[in-house]
Design a protein around this motif. Structure first.
Motif, short mmCIF file in Angstrom:
data_model
loop_
_atom_site.label_atom_id
_atom_site.label_comp_id
_atom_site.label_asym_id
_atom_site.label_seq_id
_atom_site.Cartn_x
_atom_site.Cartn_y
_atom_site.Cartn_z
N TRP A 190 -59.67 44.55 -49.31
CA TRP A 190 -58.97 43.99 -48.16
C TRP A 190 -59.17 44.87 -46.94
O TRP A 190 -58.86 46.05 -46.95
CB TRP A 190 -57.48 43.88 -48.47
CG TRP A 190 -56.68 43.18 -47.43
CD1 TRP A 190 -56.44 41.84 -47.36
CD2 TRP A 190 -56.00 43.77 -46.32
NE1 TRP A 190 -55.65 41.57 -46.26
CE2 TRP A 190 -55.37 42.73 -45.60
CE3 TRP A 190 -55.86 45.07 -45.85
CZ2 TRP A 190 -54.62 42.95 -44.45
CZ3 TRP A 190 -55.13 45.31 -44.71
CH2 TRP A 190 -54.51 44.25 -44.01
N ALA A 191 -59.71 44.28 -45.88
CA ALA A 191 -59.82 44.94 -44.57
C ALA A 191 -59.40 43.91 -43.54
O ALA A 191 -59.79 42.73 -43.63
CB ALA A 191 -61.25 45.41 -44.32
N TYR A 192 -58.62 44.34 -42.56
CA TYR A 192 -58.05 43.33 -41.66
C TYR A 192 -59.11 42.64 -40.81
O TYR A 192 -58.95 41.46 -40.43
CB TYR A 192 -56.93 43.95 -40.81
CG TYR A 192 -57.29 44.54 -39.48
CD1 TYR A 192 -57.32 43.73 -38.32
CD2 TYR A 192 -57.53 45.89 -39.31
CE1 TYR A 192 -57.60 44.26 -37.09
CE2 TYR A 192 -57.79 46.43 -38.07
CZ TYR A 192 -57.84 45.62 -36.96
OH TYR A 192 -58.11 46.15 -35.73
N THR A 193 -60.23 43.31 -40.53
CA THR A 193 -61.30 42.64 -39.79
C THR A 193 -61.96 41.56 -40.65
O THR A 193 -62.42 40.54 -40.12
CB THR A 193 -62.35 43.65 -39.32
OG1 THR A 193 -62.78 44.43 -40.45
CG2 THR A 193 -61.77 44.58 -38.27
N ASP A 194 -62.00 41.78 -41.96
CA ASP A 194 -62.54 40.75 -42.85
C ASP A 194 -61.67 39.50 -42.82
O ASP A 194 -62.17 38.37 -42.88
CB ASP A 194 -62.64 41.27 -44.28
CG ASP A 194 -63.69 42.35 -44.44
OD1 ASP A 194 -64.58 42.43 -43.57
OD2 ASP A 194 -63.61 43.12 -45.41
N VAL A 195 -60.35 39.70 -42.75
CA VAL A 195 -59.43 38.55 -42.67
C VAL A 195 -59.69 37.75 -41.41
O VAL A 195 -59.78 36.52 -41.44
CB VAL A 195 -57.96 39.03 -42.70
CG1 VAL A 195 -57.02 37.84 -42.54
CG2 VAL A 195 -57.66 39.75 -44.01
N LEU A 196 -59.86 38.45 -40.27
CA LEU A 196 -60.13 37.75 -39.00
C LEU A 196 -61.46 37.01 -39.06
O LEU A 196 -61.57 35.87 -38.59
CB LEU A 196 -60.14 38.76 -37.85
CG LEU A 196 -58.80 39.43 -37.52
CD1 LEU A 196 -59.00 40.52 -36.47
CD2 LEU A 196 -57.79 38.40 -37.03
N ALA A 202 -50.94 34.83 -47.70
CA ALA A 202 -50.72 36.18 -48.23
C ALA A 202 -51.49 37.22 -47.42
O ALA A 202 -50.96 38.27 -47.06
CB ALA A 202 -51.14 36.24 -49.69
N ARG A 203 -52.75 36.93 -47.09
CA ARG A 203 -53.57 37.88 -46.34
C ARG A 203 -53.06 38.04 -44.92
O ARG A 203 -53.11 39.15 -44.35
CB ARG A 203 -55.03 37.43 -46.36
CG ARG A 203 -55.66 37.57 -47.74
CD ARG A 203 -56.95 36.78 -47.86
NE ARG A 203 -58.06 37.38 -47.14
CZ ARG A 203 -58.84 38.33 -47.61
NH1 ARG A 203 -58.61 38.83 -48.82
NH2 ARG A 203 -59.84 38.81 -46.90
N SER A 204 -52.55 36.96 -44.33
CA SER A 204 -51.97 37.05 -42.98
C SER A 204 -50.70 37.89 -42.99
O SER A 204 -50.44 38.66 -42.06
CB SER A 204 -51.67 35.65 -42.45
OG SER A 204 -52.86 34.88 -42.33
N LEU A 205 -49.91 37.77 -44.05
CA LEU A 205 -48.69 38.58 -44.16
C LEU A 205 -49.03 40.06 -44.32
O LEU A 205 -48.33 40.93 -43.78
CB LEU A 205 -47.84 38.09 -45.34
CG LEU A 205 -47.15 36.74 -45.15
CD1 LEU A 205 -46.45 36.32 -46.43
CD2 LEU A 205 -46.16 36.79 -43.98
N LEU A 206 -50.09 40.36 -45.05
CA LEU A 206 -50.52 41.75 -45.16
C LEU A 206 -50.97 42.28 -43.80
O LEU A 206 -50.73 43.45 -43.47
CB LEU A 206 -51.67 41.87 -46.17
CG LEU A 206 -51.29 41.66 -47.64
CD1 LEU A 206 -52.55 41.70 -48.51
CD2 LEU A 206 -50.30 42.71 -48.11
N LEU A 207 -51.63 41.43 -43.03
CA LEU A 207 -52.05 41.82 -41.68
C LEU A 207 -50.84 42.14 -40.81
O LEU A 207 -50.81 43.14 -40.08
CB LEU A 207 -52.88 40.69 -41.06
CG LEU A 207 -53.48 40.92 -39.67
CD1 LEU A 207 -54.39 42.13 -39.68
CD2 LEU A 207 -54.23 39.69 -39.21
N LEU A 208 -49.80 41.30 -40.90
CA LEU A 208 -48.58 41.55 -40.15
C LEU A 208 -47.90 42.84 -40.61
O LEU A 208 -47.36 43.60 -39.80
CB LEU A 208 -47.61 40.36 -40.30
CG LEU A 208 -48.01 39.07 -39.59
CD1 LEU A 208 -47.02 37.96 -39.92
CD2 LEU A 208 -48.10 39.28 -38.08
N ALA A 209 -47.93 43.11 -41.92
CA ALA A 209 -47.35 44.34 -42.44
C ALA A 209 -48.08 45.57 -41.90
O ALA A 209 -47.46 46.60 -41.59
CB ALA A 209 -47.39 44.33 -43.97
#
Length: 336
Positions: free
Chosen positions: A218-224, A237-244
């Motif tokens: 998990w890397a936040y740039t990968d989520v974007l 779930a991945r968006s919530l981790l980004l917010l965390a």
């Protein structure tokens, strides 16, 4: 796996993401800041600490594999001129932004609201990538990471190193003759306004391994990037981790006394947005943002990740040297 266990795993992963954001804020773990330190002070402390974060991830992977807890890991990619182009754009974007993707989190957590435009720009770069570049995707390598082929003794070797690193405060406290001394040292360390780069990157590496085991790489740039391409799995779930992650950076800013709500100028927003766009393009060319390179590609000893990160650092360094020569030492912008 039961629903309750899955929920508990996600809560731990979210806490780990928050701790990672907190550490990024406290430790100034930014590639631009690291290269600025190298250019101005001839010091590699921050840069070495960022590489050490990769070492902690390597150790975590080896231990997890020896315990048969490691899932499917991301594969590697071929090294071509596109790798260098992507690393160069990643570095140029970080320079324009005056912060890499790690540094943007720290600045946002300090109340520099213009840096909201950085992830937005990164997302926009991922969306517009296919309109700007007609380069086919990098070829995946047909073999697994050499780290995953290492023997189990590597896990024990790292475990010994980890115990030595973590045991140093205990040894210092014992030398003072008081168990309470150790607790005070730990408390003081947590309360310190700015952590050492080593302490921060250690926390980043450890929390990343925890998230990797619970929710995968998990890397936040990968989520974007995945959001931009409509490919994000477990989007909520991945968006919530980004917010965390961002919440942890905000908490770090408040508790360190660094939070100062700053006035947002159009020029700064445009710099952050355009820097984000460049980093978005670079991350898709490599592929991987500098957070993914440091915490995923480099620990897995993929050559493309090391070469891309080195290219990024060289690009930032050249830009900083040119800036110093053209603008002058007194007019340099502060870098966290």
């Amino acid at each position: 796996m039961s629903i309750m266990l899955a929920s508990a795993a996600f809560v731990v992963a979210a806490i780990s993401a928050g701790l990672m954001g907190y550490a990024i804020q406290r430790g100034a773990t930014c590639t631009v800041a690291a290269m600025d330190e190298l250019v101005r002070k001839r010091s590699i402390k921050r840069l070495a600490s960022m590489v050490e974060a990769s070492l902690w991830v390597v150790g975590g992977l080896l231990i997890a594999q020896s315990l048969q807890m490691l899932g499917k890991m991301p594969g590697g990619f071929a090294v071509t001129y596109v790798t260098l182009l992507g690393g160069g754009l990643l570095g140029l974007g970080a320079y324009v932004n005056k912060a890499c993707v790690f540094g943007a989190i720290a600045r946002l957590g300090s109340g520099e609201w213009a840096y909201v435009a950085t992830p937005i720009g990164f997302y926009a770069g991922c969306i517009t990538y296919s309109q700007v570049f007609s380069i086919p995707p990098q070829q995946k390598l047909p073999y697994d990471s050499p780290v995953l082929q290492a023997s189990s003794w590597g896990a024990w070797l790292f475990a010994a190193y980890m115990l030595w690193r973590l045991g140093r405060p205990l040894a210092a406290a014992r030398a003072d003759g008081s168990a309470n001394t150790m607790l005070r040292r730990i408390g003081t360390g947590l309360a310190t306004r700015v952590w050492s780069p080593h302490a921060a990157t250690t926390v980043i590496g450890v929390t990343f391994v925890v998230m990797l085991l619970l929710v995968g790489a998990w890397a936040y740039t990968d989520v974007l990037a995945e959001l931009a391409r409509g490919m994000a799995a477990d989007l909520l779930a991945r968006s919530l981790l980004l917010l965390a992650l961002f919440a942890g950076a905000m908490l770090g800013g408040f508790t360190a006394g660094r939070f100062r709500s700053t006035r947002v100028s159009l020029a700064q927003v445009l710099k952050c947005f355009s820097g984000g766009v460049l980093m978005g393009w670079g991350s898709l060319l490599i592929p991987g943002g500098n957070d993914g390179l440091i915490l995923v590609g480099m620990p897995l000893l993929w050559p493309y990740a090391w070469i891309a990160f080195l290219t990024m650092c060289v690009t930032i360094g050249i830009a900083l040297v040119v800036e110093r020569n053209l603008v002058g030492h007194g007019a340099e912008q502060a870098v966290h």
